[in-house]
Design an enzyme around this catalytic site. Structure first.
Site, PDB file in Angstrom:
ATOM      1  N   HIS B  20       0.823  -1.208   0.000  1.00 29.02           N
ATOM      2  CA  HIS B  20       0.000   0.000   0.000  1.00 29.02           C
ATOM      3  C   HIS B  20       0.860   1.263   0.000  1.00 29.02           C
ATOM      4  O   HIS B  20       0.498   2.263  -0.611  1.00 29.02           O
ATOM      5  CB  HIS B  20      -1.006  -0.022   1.149  1.00 29.02           C
ATOM      6  N   ASP B  26       2.920   5.881  -5.560  1.00 33.90           N
ATOM      7  CA  ASP B  26       2.864   5.907  -7.015  1.00 33.90           C
ATOM      8  C   ASP B  26       2.128   7.195  -7.387  1.00 33.90           C
ATOM      9  O   ASP B  26       0.902   7.239  -7.447  1.00 33.90           O
ATOM     10  CB  ASP B  26       2.114   4.656  -7.493  1.00 33.90           C
ATOM     11  N   ARG B  29      -0.523   7.461 -10.312  1.00 30.76           N
ATOM     12  CA  ARG B  29      -1.749   6.737  -9.952  1.00 30.76           C
ATOM     13  C   ARG B  29      -2.610   7.556  -8.995  1.00 30.76           C
ATOM     14  O   ARG B  29      -3.766   7.858  -9.281  1.00 30.76           O
ATOM     15  CB  ARG B  29      -1.370   5.402  -9.284  1.00 30.76           C
ATOM     16  N   GLY B  53     -12.809  -2.119  -2.560  1.00 33.02           N
ATOM     17  CA  GLY B  53     -11.402  -2.416  -2.316  1.00 33.02           C
ATOM     18  C   GLY B  53     -10.703  -1.166  -1.839  1.00 33.02           C
ATOM     19  O   GLY B  53      -9.723  -0.710  -2.427  1.00 33.02           O
ATOM     20  N   GLU B  75     -13.780  -2.858   2.277  1.00 35.49           N
ATOM     21  CA  GLU B  75     -12.446  -3.468   2.246  1.00 35.49           C
ATOM     22  C   GLU B  75     -12.510  -4.819   2.960  1.00 35.49           C
ATOM     23  O   GLU B  75     -12.884  -4.884   4.128  1.00 35.49           O
ATOM     24  CB  GLU B  75     -11.434  -2.532   2.922  1.00 35.49           C
ATOM     25  N   GLU B 104     -19.043  -8.917  -2.110  1.00 34.67           N
ATOM     26  CA  GLU B 104     -19.975  -9.985  -2.498  1.00 34.67           C
ATOM     27  C   GLU B 104     -20.842 -10.421  -1.318  1.00 34.67           C
ATOM     28  O   GLU B 104     -21.920 -10.981  -1.520  1.00 34.67           O
ATOM     29  CB  GLU B 104     -19.205 -11.223  -3.010  1.00 34.67           C
ATOM     30  N   GLU B 129      -4.962 -10.142 -11.205  1.00 34.78           N
ATOM     31  CA  GLU B 129      -5.555 -10.003  -9.864  1.00 34.78           C
ATOM     32  C   GLU B 129      -7.059 -10.225  -9.900  1.00 34.78           C
ATOM     33  O   GLU B 129      -7.658 -10.595  -8.891  1.00 34.78           O
ATOM     34  CB  GLU B 129      -5.288  -8.645  -9.189  1.00 34.78           C
ATOM     35  N   HIS B 268       3.606   2.011 -10.735  1.00 32.18           N
ATOM     36  CA  HIS B 268       4.024   0.720 -10.177  1.00 32.18           C
ATOM     37  C   HIS B 268       3.580  -0.437 -11.068  1.00 32.18           C
ATOM     38  O   HIS B 268       4.055  -1.552 -10.904  1.00 32.18           O
ATOM     39  CB  HIS B 268       3.499   0.544  -8.746  1.00 32.18           C
TER      40      HIS B 268
END
Lengths: 348, 348
Positions: B20, B26, B29, B53, B75, B104, B129, B268
């Site tokens: 993280h 980054d 980003r 996420g 998360e 979910e 991923e 990254h």
């Protein structure tokens, strides 16, 4: 894929090659060895050399190019198979003999004594990986008494430093305060030293020599505990004391060296840091003191445990003279200054 | 250390925090998301947002700073505990609600429908991923029909390229020929794509769009196979065709984007490359053709298998017009040129 090799083994072998690519691509490292070997050409000429942990064989070939009569390239891993091909590709099969074995397991009756023992054995903070112990075995068994270690000297340094990526970074992450994440990040950290690049401006003091190894003399016993003294660092600037930065330098017998400090060009070793749990504000002239030990792990010989003890600079032994601003050091400096400026007049 | 946490868990958690740190650090980003969110301030104002996420919660806080009425920061990992602290540290506990669960597994009766679904779900070569599938679940269950995906569009590109670190590097390693090592290095390589930085000058052609995802519409079915067409690349320079370079761009509804091509500032994600077993010399104007499929792995849903098929450019379907120097393309270009310069005179 060769028969008997599983995909797993292939991946391992790729990872291994990847590490060697990284090391070969480390310009300061490979150039330092090449320069040192080539500058010492007259000493390599017609000599017998052993390269311990030869990898893909590049140092052995440098020695052959410098005029060595014979080079034993000892490599325990499967890379030895590739090193043999590299030797042939460079037409040195009459000079370089690749030996696919651990140096500890060689038959001392078969290998002649050597004039120069070359090795690139250094790990993170110099001794991580513990390969130097194998080099010592090779030295004791195969190096002539008048022979040379190449490199010949290794020095380990430490200095207090700032670690913005562990501290300041979290104070303002693109306008978001993440101090709690930084705290957690550091809490999990002191369990192992971190390998990263420290900027020269983040050093708070000049480095002090923590350990000095004469590679012709050093013993396994010497390597079991490194450091252990008290060191006092007079701060050369105002800043945030957040960790200790460790680096090393190796010296070659020709006088050239391979340095890995924050002031030098970055190598794959970078620097190693011990992260403090919290920031301590320091001012220029203030003294920082700590003890640092490196203990060879008794179970895993490739590892060292680093013990780091913060000291009260008032209780620690300072250099004489010391440039810190503690009263005793100011007085000592003044006293020395006076005697340098006004030496006692000799009454002849 | 909390009770019940083993050292192993702590290390995992540090590794997680380290990732993280890397992502937060980054700049292109994090700045791209921040810029896009802040520029779209009037759309975020008083809106309900879900961040899928959320990690340490930075994007959720950006949304709160931009004026969102409510942000659900979902998360699944333990990071949620830290994200809650970050929210409090930034005084947004009345806006951002951190939910420590898989998206979910949320209770759809408890979560209201949202106006904007924010997520940074991209992996290496966009889809590695496999997090996008979770974002799709969140979209289908929680996004209002008139709601916005943020980012809204994702594009995957590829182009033939040179890979000096896999090829040229080994031809002359500080004066030593290591072609045999390079060959071995490449032999072990095509088993998985490599993440590395490709220099702009090592691209042999402009990139072609391999896949285009409208994130409001894309389905799991769409994601199971990406790409699959034939692509023809007219070389823009003489060079060595040694691999295929893959990168992505995501676009935000405000019109700004986060690009990760070799021409853009490094992220990254770097680029991903498929390495060819050997070099093919190409000349400017020559055509290179290949097919590329990305198949979602049936066993490990976080993975894709990339299928790369080299084609004979003579058999492949070229663009119209195509700037390559094959006779059919030269003729087509000439024909088009003539009709552009001399359009048929209309006989009114």
């Amino acid at each position: 894929m060769q028969e008997g090799d599983s995909v797993d083994e292939y991946f391992r072998s790729y990872e291994e090659l990847n590490v060697h690519h990284l090391m070969l691509d480390d310009n300061p490292r490979t150039f330092a060895y090449r320069k040192a070997i080539f500058e010492w050409r007259e000493k390599f000429k017609n000599k017998v050399v052993m390269d311990v942990g030869a990898g893909t064989g590049i140092l052995s070939i440098f020695c052959a190019q410098a005029g060595a009569k014979k080079v034993y390239a000892v490599e325990a891993s499967k890379l030895a198979i590739l090193a043999k091909e590299v030797v042939i590709e460079n037409n040195f099969e009459n000079v370089v003999q690749v030996i696919h074995n651990k140096v500890e397991d060689l038959d001392a009756n078969v290998i002649e004594k050597v004039d120069i023992l070359v090795s690139e054995w250094m790990g993170f903070y110099l001794v991580h990986e513990g390969m130097l112990n194998s080099v010592i075995v090779a030295r004791d068994r195969y190096l002539k008494p008048e022979g040379f270690m190449f490199p010949s000297i290794a020095k380990l340094y430490a200095a207090p430093c700032q670690l913005p990526s562990f501290f300041d970074f979290w104070n303002n992450v693109y306008g978001v305060s993440m101090k709690c994440v930084g705290k957690k990040y550091r809490e999990t950290k002191p369990l192992k030293p971190e390998v990263l690049t420290v900027k020269p401006q983040d050093l708070l003091s000049e480095g002090k020599l923590i350990a000095w190894l004469d590679l012709k003399e050093v013993s396994d016993e010497d390597l079991s505990h490194l450091g252990g003294n008290e060191w006092v660092f007079p701060c050369t600037k105002d800043g945030n004391y957040q960790g200790a930065c460790i680096w090393f330098v190796v010296e070659f017998p020709n006088g050239s060296e391979l340095p890995t400090s924050p002031m030098d060009e970055e190598t794959h070793w970078k620097q190693t840091v011990i992260v403090l749990p919290s920031t301590i504000d320091v001012k220029k002239g203030e003294a920082i003191a700590f003890k640092m030990f490196l203990h060879h792990d008794l179970v895993n010989s490739r590892r060292y445990n680093i013990e780091f003890i913060m000291l009260d600079p008032a209780d620690a032994e300072h250099d004489i003279p010391c440039s810190c601003n503690m009263p005793k050091c100011i007085v000592t400096r003044a006293y020395i200054q006076e005697h340098v400026n006004n030496p006692p007049i000799s009454r002849v």
